[in-house]
Write a protein that holds these residues in place. Structure first.
Motif, short mmCIF file in Angstrom:
data_model
loop_
_atom_site.label_atom_id
_atom_site.label_comp_id
_atom_site.label_asym_id
_atom_site.label_seq_id
_atom_site.Cartn_x
_atom_site.Cartn_y
_atom_site.Cartn_z
N HIS A 70 0.83 -1.20 0.00
CA HIS A 70 0.00 0.00 0.00
C HIS A 70 0.87 1.25 0.00
O HIS A 70 1.83 1.34 0.78
N LYS A 71 0.54 2.19 -0.85
CA LYS A 71 1.29 3.44 -0.89
C LYS A 71 0.81 4.36 0.23
O LYS A 71 -0.36 4.73 0.30
N THR A 72 1.71 4.71 1.11
CA THR A 72 1.37 5.57 2.25
C THR A 72 1.41 7.04 1.86
O THR A 72 1.85 7.40 0.76
N SER A 73 0.98 7.88 2.78
CA SER A 73 0.96 9.32 2.52
C SER A 73 2.36 9.89 2.35
O SER A 73 2.55 10.96 1.78
N THR A 74 3.37 9.14 2.85
CA THR A 74 4.75 9.61 2.72
C THR A 74 5.43 9.04 1.47
O THR A 74 6.62 9.28 1.24
N GLY A 75 4.66 8.28 0.67
CA GLY A 75 5.21 7.74 -0.56
C GLY A 75 5.85 6.37 -0.44
O GLY A 75 6.34 5.81 -1.42
N ARG A 76 5.85 5.79 0.77
CA ARG A 76 6.40 4.45 0.95
C ARG A 76 5.39 3.40 0.50
O ARG A 76 4.18 3.60 0.58
N PHE A 77 5.89 2.27 0.01
CA PHE A 77 5.04 1.14 -0.35
C PHE A 77 5.26 0.04 0.68
O PHE A 77 6.33 -0.58 0.72
N LEU A 78 4.26 -0.19 1.53
CA LEU A 78 4.40 -1.13 2.63
C LEU A 78 3.38 -2.26 2.54
O LEU A 78 2.23 -2.05 2.11
N PRO A 79 3.77 -3.47 2.94
CA PRO A 79 2.78 -4.55 3.07
C PRO A 79 1.71 -4.16 4.08
O PRO A 79 1.93 -3.28 4.93
N MET A 80 0.57 -4.83 4.01
CA MET A 80 -0.50 -4.56 4.96
C MET A 80 -0.97 -5.88 5.56
O MET A 80 -1.13 -6.87 4.85
N PHE A 81 -1.19 -5.88 6.86
CA PHE A 81 -1.68 -7.07 7.54
C PHE A 81 -2.90 -6.71 8.39
O PHE A 81 -2.83 -5.81 9.23
N TYR A 82 -4.00 -7.42 8.14
CA TYR A 82 -5.18 -7.31 9.01
C TYR A 82 -4.98 -8.31 10.16
O TYR A 82 -4.61 -9.46 9.93
N VAL A 83 -5.24 -7.87 11.39
CA VAL A 83 -5.01 -8.72 12.55
C VAL A 83 -6.35 -8.99 13.24
O VAL A 83 -6.91 -8.13 13.93
N TYR A 84 -6.88 -10.20 13.02
CA TYR A 84 -8.19 -10.54 13.58
C TYR A 84 -8.10 -10.75 15.10
O TYR A 84 -7.12 -11.29 15.61
N ASP A 85 -9.15 -10.32 15.81
CA ASP A 85 -9.21 -10.42 17.27
C ASP A 85 -7.97 -9.83 17.95
O ASP A 85 -7.48 -10.35 18.96
N SER A 86 -7.50 -8.75 17.41
CA SER A 86 -6.31 -8.09 17.97
C SER A 86 -6.52 -7.65 19.41
O SER A 86 -5.58 -7.60 20.21
N TYR A 87 -7.76 -7.36 19.78
CA TYR A 87 -8.05 -6.83 21.12
C TYR A 87 -7.86 -7.87 22.22
O TYR A 87 -7.82 -7.54 23.40
N VAL A 88 -7.73 -9.14 21.85
CA VAL A 88 -7.51 -10.18 22.85
C VAL A 88 -6.14 -10.02 23.50
O VAL A 88 -5.94 -10.39 24.66
N THR A 89 -5.18 -9.47 22.77
CA THR A 89 -3.83 -9.22 23.28
C THR A 89 -3.75 -7.79 23.83
O THR A 89 -4.23 -6.85 23.20
N ILE A 90 -3.14 -7.62 25.00
CA ILE A 90 -3.11 -6.31 25.64
C ILE A 90 -2.22 -5.34 24.85
O ILE A 90 -1.26 -5.75 24.18
N PRO A 91 -2.53 -4.04 24.92
CA PRO A 91 -1.77 -3.03 24.16
C PRO A 91 -0.27 -3.06 24.43
O PRO A 91 0.53 -2.81 23.53
N GLU A 92 0.14 -3.36 25.66
CA GLU A 92 1.56 -3.35 25.99
C GLU A 92 2.34 -4.39 25.18
O GLU A 92 3.50 -4.16 24.80
N ILE A 93 1.72 -5.52 24.91
CA ILE A 93 2.38 -6.56 24.10
C ILE A 93 2.51 -6.10 22.66
O ILE A 93 3.58 -6.22 22.04
#
Length: 457
Positions: free
Chosen positions: A256-279
């Motif tokens: 995906h082309k970002t606003s800064t012009g970088r092309f980065l892979p993208m990953f959707y993370v299902y049930d991400s909320y099960v893991t605490i933010p600190e991790i």
């Protein structure tokens, strides 16, 4: 007088029927707040795992499959993969025949289905009936498993039948359908090698073939990382490294082309909320102990938002954006259309991407017979169009579609056909053709493209 009474009764009966039809129509569309906070709905989410019994579905519990499984199945798998590689056709002039792909339309895709011809047995089509977590309620509903090919774990029946995700003709048909719908990016459900959901088997070996066929149809592939056992910052780092090292050089691998012009892979993370933010912060912030930022494996990580409070956790975790997944308006805070404007505003103010998820409807009573409360009727496509309209109102950079082929939950836009077998009568897309939801997707893809041009002016 008797004639007057008969006429009055007839008029009254017609009036009652009219009122009932209006009420049924309103039920299909569901007000935004319907179902949210109801135990039938929220019990499906891992967030409430402390007070609900673990559900046997794709959102939870994985089965680590060891190396030596059934030899016959393994041989069939090798034959299937080799056949697909050998029969892989070259890229040809399909551009003239199909709608142009829209790389801002991402669609969730599942490659977990199997049948005896390619897998030695049925996989996922024979899904078990999941019991309600309250034994008193569970006792009122049937138990057991579905018995394909006539009886499958879905309320609709695929035009391709109870197919195998390894079948080259099925993969090709799927790519053609997704391309005809003018989607551009396949969000492939993914577990690490040797792992799968409780009802499935490992599918990572299929990724190269899916990439090859996607490339033929000028589609891109990104990954929907499922909540396997013990997923944390360390394992996710290894997952991302594995995916990028193994598949990142393929022309169909999405960046995906970002606003800064970088092309980065993208990953959707299902049930991400099960893991605490600190991790998550260990992995996703620059100062994290396992940071992936500013390394060759840096990427855009998109978290699942279910409850309103998750937006703050997502920001604190270092994610790059959020998506809503569920095709059930009113089921959760995130899936409720009327909340999308405030979520988009929050994302804009915190430099996050907001990716609303739209779907054609929802029905999972073939595997959760007690969950009819969360059904969202399709209303001949009106529910789907309402969701697209709500998404366009918030001017998102990307729209995700739930789903191409999640048949268990009835969110598929893949072609379905009428079918009646014994005591089972499947739902269908009548009075329209089997490809009606592909056509509606293509219609809204073009509308989105035109409106996006106006937003950027």
């Amino acid at each position: 007088m008797a004639r007057f009474r008969r006429r009055t009764c007839i008029i009254l009966l017609l009036f009652i029927l009219f009122i009932c039809s209006i009420m049924m129509a309103l039920k299909t569309l569901r007000p935004d707040r319907a179902g949210f906070g109801d135990p039938f709905g929220l019990g499906l989410l891992p967030e409430l795992q402390q007070r609900t019994v673990h559900l046997d579905n794709k959102q939870n519990s994985l089965n680590r499959v060891q190396g030596d499984t059934v030899t016959r199945v393994g041989n069939l798998h090798s034959i299937a993969v080799n056949t697909m590689k050998a029969s892989m056709p070259p890229v040809n002039k399909l551009e003239e025949e199909l709608s142009s792909p829209n790389y801002n339309f991402h669609i969730f895709y599942y490659s977990w289905f199997g049948n005896p011809q390619f897998d030695g047995k049925y996989i996922h089509w024979n899904h078990p009936l999941l019991p309600h977590w309250d034994p008193k309620i569970a006792n009122n509903y049937p138990k057991g498993r579905h018995n394909p090919p006539e009886d499958i774990g879905a309320n609709f029946y695929p035009e391709l039948g109870s197919y195998s995700s390894k079948d080259p003709s099925v993969i090709e048909a799927h790519m053609k359908q997704m391309r005809s719908a003018s989607t551009g990016v396949i969000v492939l459900s993914w577990y690490p090698p040797g792992m799968a959901d409780e009802n499935g088997e490992p599918t990572d070996d299929l990724v190269p073939v899916i990439l090859d066929y996607a490339h033929k149809y000028n589609l891109k592939v990104t990954f929907h990382i499922e909540p396997y056992k013990d997923r944390d910052d360390r394992s996710m780092y290894h997952n991302v490294k594995y995916i990028i090292d193994k598949y990142g050089g393929h022309p169909a691998f999405y960046r995906h082309k970002t606003s800064t012009g970088r092309f980065l892979p993208m990953f959707y993370v299902y049930d991400s909320y099960v893991t605490i933010p600190e991790i998550w912060a260990n992995l996703l912030t620059v100062s994290g102990s396992q940071t992936i930022r500013n390394t060759p494996y840096d990427a855009l990580f998109i978290a699942l938002l279910v409850e309103e409070r998750h937006k703050h956790d997502i920001h604190r975790s270092g994610f790059d954006g959020m998506y809503t997944y569920f095709a059930t308006n009113g089921f959760s805070y995130g899936s409720s259309h009327h909340n999308w404007a405030s979520l988009k505003a929050f994302c804009d103010s915190n430099n996050l991407m907001f990716i609303p998820s739209v779907g054609p409807g929802y029905i999972d009573t073939s595997i959760r017979p007690w969950n009819n409360h969360n059904t969202r009727n399709r209303v001949n496509g009106k529910y789907y169009e309402t969701a697209f309209s709500a998404a366009l109102l918030v001017r998102p950079e990307i729209i995700s579609i739930t789903s191409f082929n999640e048949w268990h939950e009835g969110t598929q836009i893949e072609k379905a056909v009428p079918k009646r077998t014994g005591q089972v009568v499947y739902l269908d897309y009548k009075p329209y053709k089997p490809n009606v939801y592909l056509e509606l997707t293509q219609k809204w893809s073009e509308k989105y493209r035109k409106e996006q041009e106006q937003w950027l002016m």
